[in-house]
Design an enzyme around this catalytic site. Structure first.
Site, mmCIF file in Angstrom:
data_model
loop_
_atom_site.group_PDB
_atom_site.id
_atom_site.type_symbol
_atom_site.label_atom_id
_atom_site.label_comp_id
_atom_site.label_asym_id
_atom_site.label_seq_id
_atom_site.Cartn_x
_atom_site.Cartn_y
_atom_site.Cartn_z
ATOM 1 N N PHE A 16 49.404 -0.067 -21.121
ATOM 2 C CA PHE A 16 48.855 0.014 -22.476
ATOM 3 C C PHE A 16 47.325 -0.198 -22.465
ATOM 4 O O PHE A 16 46.545 0.723 -22.755
ATOM 5 C CB PHE A 16 49.601 -1.019 -23.338
ATOM 6 C CG PHE A 16 48.934 -1.428 -24.601
ATOM 7 C CD1 PHE A 16 48.363 -0.486 -25.442
ATOM 8 C CD2 PHE A 16 48.899 -2.771 -24.984
ATOM 9 C CE1 PHE A 16 47.752 -0.867 -26.633
ATOM 10 C CE2 PHE A 16 48.296 -3.165 -26.163
ATOM 11 C CZ PHE A 16 47.717 -2.220 -26.977
ATOM 12 N N ASN A 37 52.392 0.667 -10.322
ATOM 13 C CA ASN A 37 53.715 0.876 -9.710
ATOM 14 C C ASN A 37 54.694 1.515 -10.695
ATOM 15 O O ASN A 37 55.850 1.740 -10.365
ATOM 16 C CB ASN A 37 54.289 -0.443 -9.142
ATOM 17 C CG ASN A 37 54.647 -1.438 -10.232
ATOM 18 O OD1 ASN A 37 54.446 -1.179 -11.411
ATOM 19 N ND2 ASN A 37 55.170 -2.581 -9.822
ATOM 20 N N ALA A 39 56.270 0.365 -13.094
ATOM 21 C CA ALA A 39 57.413 -0.456 -13.525
ATOM 22 C C ALA A 39 57.433 -0.462 -15.059
ATOM 23 O O ALA A 39 58.470 -0.235 -15.672
ATOM 24 C CB ALA A 39 57.294 -1.871 -12.979
ATOM 25 N N THR A 40 56.294 -0.719 -15.659
ATOM 26 C CA THR A 40 56.205 -0.616 -17.127
ATOM 27 C C THR A 40 55.148 0.411 -17.541
ATOM 28 O O THR A 40 55.185 0.918 -18.656
ATOM 29 C CB THR A 40 55.881 -1.978 -17.787
ATOM 30 O OG1 THR A 40 54.746 -2.534 -17.128
ATOM 31 C CG2 THR A 40 57.054 -2.925 -17.698
ATOM 32 N N ALA A 83 50.276 -6.483 -14.082
ATOM 33 C CA ALA A 83 50.986 -7.765 -14.184
ATOM 34 C C ALA A 83 52.335 -7.536 -14.834
ATOM 35 O O ALA A 83 52.548 -6.522 -15.497
ATOM 36 C CB ALA A 83 50.188 -8.745 -15.050
ATOM 37 N N SER A 125 45.009 -14.353 -19.779
ATOM 38 C CA SER A 125 45.794 -14.413 -21.025
ATOM 39 C C SER A 125 45.508 -15.678 -21.825
ATOM 40 O O SER A 125 45.430 -16.779 -21.265
ATOM 41 C CB SER A 125 47.282 -14.374 -20.685
ATOM 42 O OG SER A 125 48.047 -14.670 -21.836
ATOM 43 N N TYR A 149 55.411 -16.889 -17.596
ATOM 44 C CA TYR A 149 54.415 -15.815 -17.753
ATOM 45 C C TYR A 149 53.013 -16.430 -17.893
ATOM 46 O O TYR A 149 52.071 -16.055 -17.192
ATOM 47 C CB TYR A 149 54.743 -14.927 -18.976
ATOM 48 C CG TYR A 149 53.564 -14.059 -19.341
ATOM 49 C CD1 TYR A 149 53.196 -12.976 -18.534
ATOM 50 C CD2 TYR A 149 52.763 -14.355 -20.449
ATOM 51 C CE1 TYR A 149 52.073 -12.214 -18.822
ATOM 52 C CE2 TYR A 149 51.645 -13.599 -20.748
ATOM 53 C CZ TYR A 149 51.307 -12.524 -19.936
ATOM 54 O OH TYR A 149 50.178 -11.785 -20.221
ATOM 55 N N ARG A 217 48.314 -14.751 -36.006
ATOM 56 C CA ARG A 217 47.940 -14.312 -34.666
ATOM 57 C C ARG A 217 46.591 -13.596 -34.717
ATOM 58 O O ARG A 217 46.286 -12.911 -35.690
ATOM 59 C CB ARG A 217 48.980 -13.340 -34.094
ATOM 60 C CG ARG A 217 50.291 -13.990 -33.678
ATOM 61 C CD ARG A 217 50.090 -14.929 -32.508
ATOM 62 N NE ARG A 217 51.324 -15.597 -32.093
ATOM 63 C CZ ARG A 217 51.801 -16.712 -32.620
ATOM 64 N NH1 ARG A 217 51.168 -17.307 -33.612
ATOM 65 N NH2 ARG A 217 52.902 -17.266 -32.152
ATOM 66 N N ARG A 270 60.812 -19.793 -32.808
ATOM 67 C CA ARG A 270 61.060 -19.871 -31.369
ATOM 68 C C ARG A 270 60.379 -21.111 -30.778
ATOM 69 O O ARG A 270 59.314 -21.514 -31.253
ATOM 70 C CB ARG A 270 60.525 -18.591 -30.716
ATOM 71 C CG ARG A 270 61.010 -17.383 -31.497
ATOM 72 C CD ARG A 270 60.514 -16.054 -31.035
ATOM 73 N NE ARG A 270 59.091 -15.866 -31.028
ATOM 74 C CZ ARG A 270 58.528 -14.664 -30.823
ATOM 75 N NH1 ARG A 270 59.288 -13.593 -30.633
ATOM 76 N NH2 ARG A 270 57.229 -14.531 -30.805
HETATM 77 N N1 UDP Z 1 57.178 -12.066 -34.393
HETATM 78 C C1 UDP Z 1 58.019 -11.840 -35.458
HETATM 79 N N2 UDP Z 1 59.136 -11.093 -35.247
HETATM 80 C C2 UDP Z 1 59.465 -10.580 -34.044
HETATM 81 C C3 UDP Z 1 58.596 -10.801 -32.956
HETATM 82 C C4 UDP Z 1 57.465 -11.563 -33.164
HETATM 83 O O1 UDP Z 1 57.778 -12.306 -36.580
HETATM 84 O O2 UDP Z 1 60.527 -9.921 -33.946
HETATM 85 C C5 UDP Z 1 55.958 -12.878 -34.607
HETATM 86 C C6 UDP Z 1 55.887 -14.126 -33.728
HETATM 87 O O3 UDP Z 1 56.469 -15.236 -34.393
HETATM 88 C C7 UDP Z 1 54.389 -14.311 -33.548
HETATM 89 C C8 UDP Z 1 53.817 -12.904 -33.662
HETATM 90 O O4 UDP Z 1 54.839 -12.096 -34.231
HETATM 91 O O5 UDP Z 1 53.857 -15.083 -34.603
HETATM 92 C C9 UDP Z 1 53.399 -12.335 -32.326
HETATM 93 O O6 UDP Z 1 54.492 -12.412 -31.448
HETATM 94 P P1 UDP Z 1 54.385 -11.789 -29.992
HETATM 95 O O7 UDP Z 1 55.666 -12.102 -29.315
HETATM 96 O O8 UDP Z 1 53.934 -10.396 -30.100
HETATM 97 O O9 UDP Z 1 53.168 -12.609 -29.364
HETATM 98 P P2 UDP Z 1 52.949 -14.187 -29.132
HETATM 99 O O10 UDP Z 1 53.956 -14.959 -29.919
HETATM 100 O O11 UDP Z 1 53.114 -14.369 -27.666
HETATM 101 O O12 UDP Z 1 51.580 -14.465 -29.611
#
Ligand code: UDP
Length: 338
Positions: A16, A37, A39-40, A83, A125, A149, A217, A270
């Site tokens: 990406f 590679n 892979a993704t 990565a 990251s 990760y 975010r 989460r």
């Molecule tokens: N998120 C969400 N629904 C989903 C996946 C992610 O609301 O199905 C939210 C998640 O809680 C976070 C944001 O989107 O606040 C970004 O999530 P992502 O996994 O893309 O990145 P990260 O959490 O690692 O910053």
């Protein structure tokens, strides 16, 4: 004044962010060697550039030092983006992540050292900050990786710094915050929010909002990230430095939902997930004069123009997300999904 064309190697160049960087480098007149590679990464990500004679694409794993070193021999710049990403599989398969993100980085550093490159740029990251104490978060904040990760990407960053110190390799690391834009991954793994939401929108399904959706975010548009990578390679002032790369703001998931104009359904919060990610970008602004150019609303609009790209992406539902994230809940919290 004519300047000799730069020669760049981009690991993960079919991915990406990598594919946007390749596009930017070619526009700059550079010759580019992509190492991926697949892979993704996807050949499709580079399809529009395939006829450019200055682009060479090599399918190989970065750990194959014997093949990597000769490809890097002529390079002025190496951008190391290859990565393994995503949280859940990193919890399930830490050894794979260690091999790709740590041993793989060591292999690319050694190739860079023997090529005597003028700059090695590492895609680090922002996940290294874990649940940050301060928002916006400066580069000096505590490092607290929460899952393999994040840990392996940070170990890669430490290796890069070490090669700079011990071998005098001219290095720069950029810590990316929630990069989004066209060609974002649509792999089978439950991953970044844009891929999940756009596929759901395309199929008329409700978007799965984590928690109450008030978490924010620092969504950073991919062409701004490609520009930061280029400036990091070019500027003598970037040598030996680590910079945050963010959008200059932070946006709630509920705001994203409104912009996408979709229905939503709520899923459990989460474990080990920050309520806010927000880069303090004063250092990169000051030292490199870089700034983000694409507004969040414009970036989302551009994503919607590419909605068809998510035609074959998996459609996530609360039930399939619950199944896919079981390991996340099991290992990072004492309880199970509520
Ligand atoms: N998120 C969400 N629904 C989903 C996946 C992610 O609301 O199905 C939210 C998640 O809680 C976070 C944001 O989107 O606040 C970004 O999530 P992502 O996994 O893309 O990145 P990260 O959490 O690692 O910053």
């Amino acid at each position: 004044m004519t300047r000799k064309a730069r020669r760049a190697v981009v690991t993960g160049g079919a991915g990406f962010i990598g594919s946007h960087l390749v596009e930017r480098l070619l526009a700059e007149g550079a010759r580019v060697v992509v190492v991926d590679n697949f892979a993704t990464g996807r050949m499709q990500n580079l399809a529009h550039l395939r006829d450019d004679k200055r682009l060479a694409i090599h399918k190989l794993d970065i750990a194959e030092t014997g093949r990597l070193t000769p490809l890097c021999r002529e390079a002025d710049w190496i951008f190391h983006l290859a990565a393994l990403a995503d949280i859940v599989p990193s919890i399930e398969r830490p050894t794979d992540y260690f091999r790709a993100n740590v041993a793989g980085t060591e292999s690319v550093l050694e190739a860079a050292r023997s090529a005597k490159v003028s700059r090695f740029v590492y895609a680090a990251s922002s996940s290294c900050y874990g649940i940050p104490e301060a928002c916006p978060t400066p580069e000096t904040a505590d490092i607290k990786p929460e899952y393999p990760y994040a840990l392996t990407k940070y170990l890669g960053e430490l290796l890069v710094r070490h090669w700079g110190k011990v071998y005098g390799l001219p290095i720069t690391s950029l810590r990316f915050f929630n990069v989004f834009g066209p060609r974002a991954r649509t792999s089978g793994t439950y991953g970044a929010v844009f891929g999940v939401f756009l596929a759901q929108k395309l199929k008329g399904r409700p978007c799965t909002v984590v928690g109450d959706g008030n978490q924010t975010r620092d969504f950073t548009y991919v062409t701004d990230v490609a520009e930061a990578l280029l400036q990091a390679a070019r500027s003598p002032k970037a040598e030996g430095e680590v910079f945050n790369v963010g959008s200059g703001s932070t946006y709630s998931i509920n705001r994203l939902i409104r912009l996408l104009d979709v229905e939503s359904v709520h899923i459990p919060k989460r474990p080990a997930e920050p309520d806010c990610t927000f880069a303090d970008i004063s250092k990169i602004r000051k030292v490199l004069g870089w700034q983000p150019k694409v507004r969040f609303e414009d970036g989302v609009r551009r994503m919607l123009e590419h909605l068809q790209d998510w035609e074959d992406a998996p459609i996530w539902t609360p039930a399939s997300i619950k199944r896919a994230t079981q390991g996340w809940f099991k290992h990072l919290s004492s309880g199970s999904p509520r």
